[in-house]
Enzyme design. Structure first.
Site, PDB file in Angstrom:
ATOM      1  N   ASP A   1     -82.280  19.993 -19.000  1.00 14.40           N
ATOM      2  CA  ASP A   1     -80.812  20.405 -19.349  1.00 14.40           C
ATOM      3  C   ASP A   1     -80.560  21.727 -19.096  1.00 14.40           C
ATOM      4  O   ASP A   1     -81.206  22.852 -19.269  1.00 14.40           O
ATOM      5  CB  ASP A   1     -80.659  19.998 -20.901  1.00 14.40           C
ATOM      6  CG  ASP A   1     -79.319  20.364 -21.411  1.00 14.40           C
ATOM      7  OD1 ASP A   1     -78.546  19.422 -20.934  1.00 14.40           O
ATOM      8  OD2 ASP A   1     -79.172  20.851 -22.298  1.00 14.40           O
TER       9      ASP A   1
ATOM     10  N   GLU B   1     -80.776  20.346 -14.173  1.00  8.75           N
ATOM     11  CA  GLU B   1     -79.297  20.255 -14.240  1.00  8.75           C
ATOM     12  C   GLU B   1     -79.080  21.583 -14.031  1.00  8.75           C
ATOM     13  O   GLU B   1     -79.361  22.360 -14.987  1.00  8.75           O
ATOM     14  CB  GLU B   1     -78.874  19.542 -15.669  1.00  8.75           C
ATOM     15  CG  GLU B   1     -77.401  19.583 -15.596  1.00  8.75           C
ATOM     16  CD  GLU B   1     -76.880  19.817 -17.042  1.00  8.75           C
ATOM     17  OE1 GLU B   1     -77.336  20.306 -17.750  1.00  8.75           O
ATOM     18  OE2 GLU B   1     -75.791  19.219 -17.161  1.00  8.75           O
TER      19      GLU B   1
ATOM     20  N   HIS C   1     -73.138  11.494 -18.680  1.00  8.68           N
ATOM     21  CA  HIS C   1     -72.536  11.516 -20.192  1.00  8.68           C
ATOM     22  C   HIS C   1     -71.449  12.605 -20.278  1.00  8.68           C
ATOM     23  O   HIS C   1     -71.177  12.665 -21.628  1.00  8.68           O
ATOM     24  CB  HIS C   1     -73.749  11.703 -21.080  1.00  8.68           C
ATOM     25  CG  HIS C   1     -74.527  12.827 -20.966  1.00  8.68           C
ATOM     26  ND1 HIS C   1     -75.302  13.197 -19.932  1.00  8.68           N
ATOM     27  CD2 HIS C   1     -74.635  13.794 -21.691  1.00  8.68           C
ATOM     28  CE1 HIS C   1     -75.784  14.252 -20.144  1.00  8.68           C
ATOM     29  NE2 HIS C   1     -75.412  14.594 -21.363  1.00  8.68           N
ATOM     30  N   ASP C   2     -71.559  13.380 -19.097  1.00 13.01           N
ATOM     31  CA  ASP C   2     -70.529  14.753 -19.525  1.00 13.01           C
ATOM     32  C   ASP C   2     -69.254  14.606 -18.734  1.00 13.01           C
ATOM     33  O   ASP C   2     -68.530  15.415 -18.762  1.00 13.01           O
ATOM     34  CB  ASP C   2     -71.366  15.977 -19.126  1.00 13.01           C
ATOM     35  CG  ASP C   2     -72.439  16.565 -20.038  1.00 13.01           C
ATOM     36  OD1 ASP C   2     -73.327  17.048 -19.309  1.00 13.01           O
ATOM     37  OD2 ASP C   2     -72.282  16.037 -21.053  1.00 13.01           O
TER      38      ASP C   2
ATOM     39  N   ASP D   1     -85.331  13.710 -21.199  1.00 11.72           N
ATOM     40  CA  ASP D   1     -84.226  14.608 -21.105  1.00 11.72           C
ATOM     41  C   ASP D   1     -84.965  15.753 -21.975  1.00 11.72           C
ATOM     42  O   ASP D   1     -85.146  15.812 -22.891  1.00 11.72           O
ATOM     43  CB  ASP D   1     -83.093  14.311 -21.954  1.00 11.72           C
ATOM     44  CG  ASP D   1     -81.815  14.972 -21.164  1.00 11.72           C
ATOM     45  OD1 ASP D   1     -80.799  14.295 -21.174  1.00 11.72           O
ATOM     46  OD2 ASP D   1     -81.933  16.191 -20.931  1.00 11.72           O
TER      47      ASP D   1
HETATM   48  O1  TEU Z   1     -74.573  20.150 -19.956  1.00  9.97           O
HETATM   49  C1  TEU Z   1     -74.320  21.316 -19.711  1.00  9.97           C
HETATM   50  C2  TEU Z   1     -72.878  21.362 -19.063  1.00  9.97           C
HETATM   51  O2  TEU Z   1     -72.866  22.005 -17.891  1.00  9.97           O
HETATM   52  C3  TEU Z   1     -71.931  20.902 -19.905  1.00  9.97           C
HETATM   53  O3  TEU Z   1     -71.198  21.922 -20.453  1.00  9.97           O
HETATM   54  C4  TEU Z   1     -70.975  20.243 -19.050  1.00  9.97           C
HETATM   55  O4  TEU Z   1     -70.898  20.760 -17.709  1.00  9.97           O
HETATM   56  C5  TEU Z   1     -69.671  20.683 -19.662  1.00  9.97           C
HETATM   57  O5  TEU Z   1     -69.639  19.795 -20.874  1.00  9.97           O
HETATM   58  C6  TEU Z   1     -68.428  19.640 -18.776  1.00  9.97           C
HETATM   59  O6  TEU Z   1     -67.367  20.596 -19.261  1.00  9.97           O
HETATM   60  C7  TEU Z   1     -75.686  19.885 -20.809  1.00  9.97           C
HETATM   61  C8  TEU Z   1     -75.772  18.378 -21.206  1.00  9.97           C
HETATM   62  O7  TEU Z   1     -75.524  17.376 -20.189  1.00  9.97           O
HETATM   63  C9  TEU Z   1     -74.607  18.325 -22.324  1.00  9.97           C
HETATM   64  O8  TEU Z   1     -74.528  16.867 -22.749  1.00  9.97           O
HETATM   65  C10 TEU Z   1     -74.913  19.358 -23.332  1.00  9.97           C
HETATM   66  O9  TEU Z   1     -73.756  19.298 -24.259  1.00  9.97           O
HETATM   67  C11 TEU Z   1     -75.075  20.598 -22.972  1.00  9.97           C
HETATM   68  O10 TEU Z   1     -76.009  20.514 -21.792  1.00  9.97           O
HETATM   69  C12 TEU Z   1     -75.613  21.563 -23.942  1.00  9.97           C
HETATM   70  O11 TEU Z   1     -77.096  20.776 -24.149  1.00  9.97           O
END
Ligand code: TEU
Length: 565
Positions: free
Chosen positions: A207, A265, A337-338, A99
């Site tokens: 990310d 992403e 994970h989000d 990542d």
């Molecule tokens: O997530 C980016 C992102 O878009 C997140 O804000 C997600 O869409 C949101 O939490 C959903 O409501 C990436 C990572 O996947 C996330 O875990 C990190 O917290 C974020 O970037 C910052 O690195």
């Protein structure tokens, strides 16, 4: 060449190490724990493991706040543990993708510690520093340089007393944004990436890569009625140099290397923009994660979700497929994970848990694109019954609760939003068996184990032909066996009712037909006559229910079938 597009036939499995398997009893998952579970991944049949961040971090955002890109955080193990894991993954003919979090670092990264130390520090321009807004004193309300709101609530600027200037953080205060306009920053990132590739990793998931190019001048966002902050997204997403940076990264890091996977992403980019990133002629990325389908239910922000209408999810998939039919490549996902657990969000855990989990998997995995399986999704893991704010760990959820209650929202109403949409639902420990702590740890888990692990767990599903796990295994096996799944085109079929998602895949004279009822009511599809004639004697290759085999037979709730001919 075929080998350079190996990822078109691959299935990627995302491991969130913190919650996957603990090996040393500290209640936090670790690299040796992943080693212990490689049989599970090999049994599932996946090709690539994507590891969420394992680098040294203060864990303000569970590792998405990195303080040393070239060291393993002690919570996850040692560099030797990493090397042993990488070798073991390669020995099983799987690949391992890291990542890459380079839109921002941790505020404890040496680069930021230097940058913040003085106005004229050589690394000052490695981050976004600005004085208080004109006409305001530092620290005053409204003195922030722009009116943007952080993804994690509050302003995106924090005053640093030492130099009296503000630094930008689109996410938490402890995640200052790197300034990609600065070629020194880009060079440092590329050097770090090459360092990992030299150690044998097989690519990166990048990310929020669409955020690395901000619009110069950092303009204010439009403030809509009743809002405190302006909408900064159009000013910090997909900025003017984004594709320049990605093409430079491709040249500086990836060209000349072997078969790698690069997936971006890209929260909030449009489907049309997504095609730009994955158009091979542009030599940027192999594919991106789009967010249209996981934003459909966002109503007034993500924590006030609405119910989707039948067919909305299928419509979103179809938009993807149509936009990338000619050029570019899709990533196919419902979970990470989000995101809350798909079976709780898009399925029906009350009455049709197994059927809806397997129906959603069927329509996802048999589309055109590379499927991503998020840990526990292959078991049909569900959202957790976290009805106390003390159950939550995620900075996004905790900040949201504080902010919402601070603005006068009822705590119960805010908890109701978290119960449906918190990222923590994806972060409860993987449920390996029905023992105490689901076999995840002998210690005290960093976050509660979902009590339903006594019913939903891997051990209960292995070798059970109707289980969610076995269905995912069969879908992955189908992708590896039938070229039409990976390489066929995609045509949405009119099934006469929005609840039924039907589509056809074609590759030369090989055909695949998928018909799925994505609702909790029985429904009869009305497929076009030509399709019914063409498919009346087709072979049923996969189903999640022992229903009628005719392609236009009435479908049980969440019944999903695939045919070939
Ligand atoms: O997530 C980016 C992102 O878009 C997140 O804000 C997600 O869409 C949101 O939490 C959903 O409501 C990436 C990572 O996947 C996330 O875990 C990190 O917290 C974020 O970037 C910052 O690195």
């Amino acid at each position: 060449s075929a080998s350079s597009e190996w990822w078109k036939r691959a299935v990627v499995y995302q491991v969130y190490p913190r919650s996957f398997q603990d090996s040393d009893g500290d209640g936090i998952g670790d690299l040796r724990g992943i080693l212990q579970r490689l049989d599970h991944l090999e049994r599932l049949g996946i090709d690539v493991i994507w590891l969420s961040p394992i680098y040294r971090s203060p864990h303000a955002d569970n590792g998405y706040d990195i303080s040393d890109y070239q060291d393993i955080d002690p919570a996850f193990g040692t560099f030797d543990d990493f090397t042993e894991l990488l070798d073991a993954v390669h020995a099983r003919r799987m690949k391992l993708v890291m990542d890459l979090v380079v839109n921002h670092t941790s505020d404890e990264h040496p680069w930021f510690l230097e940058s913040r130390s003085s106005l004229d520090n050589p690394k000052r321009d490695w981050y976004w520093w600005r004085p208080a807004r004109a006409g305001h004193h530092p620290g005053e309300l409204g003195a922030e340089p722009t009116n943007w709101e952080s993804f994690f609530s509050g302003p995106t600027w924090t005053l640093d007393e030492r130099t009296g200037e503000y630094y930008l953080h689109l996410f938490a205060k402890k995640q200052p944004d790197l300034n990609w306009e600065n070629p020194e920053v880009r060079e440092a990132v590329y050097a770090m990436m090459r360092w990992w590739l030299d150690r044998g990793v097989d690519g990166f998931r990048m990310d929020v890569i669409n955020l690395i190019s901000k619009h110069p001048g950092l303009p204010d966002g439009t403030v809509t009625e009743g809002k405190t902050y302006g909408d900064g997204f159009p000013h910090y997403s997909a900025g003017p140099r984004l594709h320049e940076y990605l093409q430079e990264m491709r040249r500086e890091v990836f060209d000349g290397r072997g078969a790698l996977l690069t997936v971006g992403e890209t929260p909030g980019v449009t489907t049309e923009e997504a095609a730009l990133f994955s158009d091979p002629a542009r030599r940027e990325l192999d594919m991106v994660f789009q967010f249209e389908h996981v934003s459909l239910d966002h109503q007034d922000g993500k924590f006030r979700p609405r119910e989707l209408e039948p067919g909305e999810l299928a419509g979103s998939f179809t938009t993807w497929q149509d936009a990338l039919a000619q050029v570019g490549w899709n990533s196919l996902y419902l979970a990470n994970h989000d995101q809350p657990r798909p079976v709780s969000r898009f399925g029906d855990t009350a009455e049709w848990w197994r059927e809806s989990a397997t129906a959603l998997a069927t329509v996802l995995h048999l589309q055109r694109g590379t499927p991503y399986v998020y840990q526990g999704e292959e078991l049909g893991m569900t959202n957790a019954p976290f009805d106390q704010i003390g159950d939550y760990r995620d900075v996004e959820s905790l900040n949201h609760f504080t902010d919402a209650v601070g603005r006068g929202e009822q705590p119960d109403a805010v908890i109701a939003g978290l119960l449906r949409m918190s990222r923590d639902h994806a972060r409860t420990p993987v449920q390996w068996d029905d023992s105490f702590n689901a076999g995840f740890t002998d210690g005290r888990p960093w976050i509660r184990v979902n009590p339903n692990h006594t019913r939903i767990n891997a051990l209960a599903q292995y070798d059970d032909p109707g289980s969610v796990f076995e269905h995912y295994r069969a879908l992955i096996e189908l992708r590896h066996r039938l070229p039409v799944v990976a390489d066929g085109d995609f045509v949405r079929l009119d099934a006469g009712t929005p609840a039924v998602f039907a589509f056809q895949r074609t590759l030369d004279n090989e055909r695949l037909l998928v018909v799925a009822n994505l609702s909790s009511s029985a429904v009869t599809p009305l497929l076009p006559d030509a399709i019914r004639e063409e498919w009346h004697d087709a072979r049923l290759v996969l189903t999640n229910l022992a229903g009628e085999r005719d392609v236009d037979a009435a479908l049980h709730p969440w019944e999903a079938k695939a045919y070939t001919r």
